[in-house]
Design an enzyme around this catalytic site. Structure first.
Site, mmCIF file in Angstrom:
data_model
loop_
_atom_site.group_PDB
_atom_site.id
_atom_site.type_symbol
_atom_site.label_atom_id
_atom_site.label_comp_id
_atom_site.label_asym_id
_atom_site.label_seq_id
_atom_site.Cartn_x
_atom_site.Cartn_y
_atom_site.Cartn_z
ATOM 1 C CD GLU A 152 -2.755 -1.421 2.407
ATOM 2 O OE1 GLU A 152 -2.727 -0.541 3.282
ATOM 3 O OE2 GLU A 152 -3.480 -2.433 2.477
ATOM 4 C CD GLU A 173 -4.807 -7.779 1.637
ATOM 5 O OE1 GLU A 173 -5.668 -7.043 2.158
ATOM 6 O OE2 GLU A 173 -3.592 -7.567 1.734
#
Ligand code: G3I
Length: 352
Positions: free
Chosen positions: A144, A260
């Site tokens: 991220e 995810e």
């Protein structure tokens, strides 16, 4: 509704049971999920996990705050427990993650400064990736790093790593990971890359630039993780931006993992049948599209059962009803999402 037998899987036993593990294997894919240390203590859950997953990833247990609780102290107990489980059940193991702006231990924030942060990052990666070297299928080396909202031209998140090390921290992390574990597939992992919206398009563009910069700097990166936290309320999509993006990632010779996946049903009406149907439809639609791309090698959901989804602790529904974002319900029974995933995995075009 069809039911799925849930039984233990003997080591080496041929599995032809319609499980997601077996269905993915037949299509040349890996299927699995995130797992917490707490779930690993539950034998009903571990039977399900052994049967359904050919790849697992610790939900929190390899993050800095858990695995590196003191400046000179590492705690590998929970990560090792999953590594042992994975080995015993012939599952691959993902590592998550080596460099992130969240879940850093309190000591780091007190001790780290511009003079020592790069060395702290290198040492952490060397110790952690070194400890698991040879056991890891792929590491989320950096997680991220892009946040368009921060307003930088390169899209980089104004994280503690950027502040203390500068933009080079990503290349530093990949090089340290490669030195510690030459076998793991080194991965950049991020979210909001899936939808046909200006926000996701901007993020895709920034991630492509980041990947190209890493490659041109000689950073050893081999894969991209698209997290795929989807929202059921987004409805159907053409996935045009995602297709274009995956074509470009493939042209960069990178593998892609769906890392995810879950479908947040927060904004759907309470009725369970309707919710499950819409959640399953989005799972099916998304996976049918994504699995057309040969670079996609693995699909992992962020948890296997609704009982333990992060979405139930962090963002409750307004009506207070439990969310149902995963392929199995809280009693570990297969839901429509399971069958949608199974169908999409089975229809993956075979490698020519
Ligand atoms: O274990 C402690 C417990 O001892 C304590 O009493 C409790 C009080 O808050 O916290 C518990 O830890 C929590 C942990 O989840 C386990 O449930 C942490 O506070 C909480 O911050 C942590 O949240 C995790 C989150 O990342 C943190 O950023 C979620 O479980 C985890 O699913 C989530 O995973 C992230 C991926 O790593 C990256 N991509 C997004 C994804 C979802 O947010």
């Amino acid at each position: 509704m069809k039911t799925v037998a849930i039984a233990g899987t003997a080591r080496g036993q041929a599995i032809e049971d319609g499980s997601l593990r077996e269905t993915a294997t037949r299509s040349g894919l890996l299927f699995g999920s995130a797992v917490s240390y707490r779930e690993l203590q539950d034998s009903t859950f571990t039977s399900l996990l052994a049967r359904q997953a050919s790849i697992v990833v610790p939900e929190n247990e390899m993050k800095w705050e858990r695995i590196h609780p003191g400046p000179n102290r590492y705690d590998f107990k929970a990560g090792d427990a999953l590594a042992t489980f994975a080995e015993a059940h012939e599952q691959k193991l993902r590592g998550h993650n080596l460099c992130w702006h969240r879940q850093l231990p309190p000591w780091f924030k007190q001790l780290a400064n511009a003079g020592n942060a790069q060395e702290l990052l290198r040492t952490h990666i060397s110790e952690v990736a070194g400890h698991y070297a040879g056991k890891i299928h792929s590491w989320d080396v950096v997680n991220e790093a892009i946040n368009i909202e921060d307003g930088r031209p390169d899209g980089l998140r104004k994280s503690i790593w950027l502040e203390l090390v500068g933009p080079d921290y990503l290349a530093v992390a990949f090089k340290a990971a490669s030195a510690a574990d030459g076998k793991a597939v080194l991965t950049y992992n991020d979210y909001d890359l899936e939808q046909d919206s200006p926000k996701h398009e901007a993020k895709r563009a920034a991630v492509l630039k980041l990947l190209a910069t890493l490659q041109s700097n000689g950073a050893p990166i081999q894969a991209l993780g698209i997290q795929s936290h989807l929202k059921a309320s987004q409805g159907r999509s053409e996935w045009t931006g995602l297709h274009r993006f995956l074509n470009k990632v493939e042209a960069m010779k990178l593998q892609v993992f769906v890392t995810e996946l879950d479908v947040n049903d927060a904004d759907l009406p309470g009725n369970i049948e309707e919710r499950d149907r819409d959640v399953a439809a989005l799972y099916g639609d998304f996976l049918h599209q994504v699995l057309q791309h040969r670079c996609v090698k693995a699909v992992l959901t962020w948890g296997l059962t609704d009982r333990d989804s992060w979405l139930n602790s962090f963002k409750p529904r307004a009506d207070g009803l439990p969310k149902r974002p995963l392929p199995f319900d809280s009693n570990m029974q297969a839901k429509p999402a399971f069958y949608a995933i199974q169908e999409a995995l089975s229809q993956r075009p075979r490698t020519p």
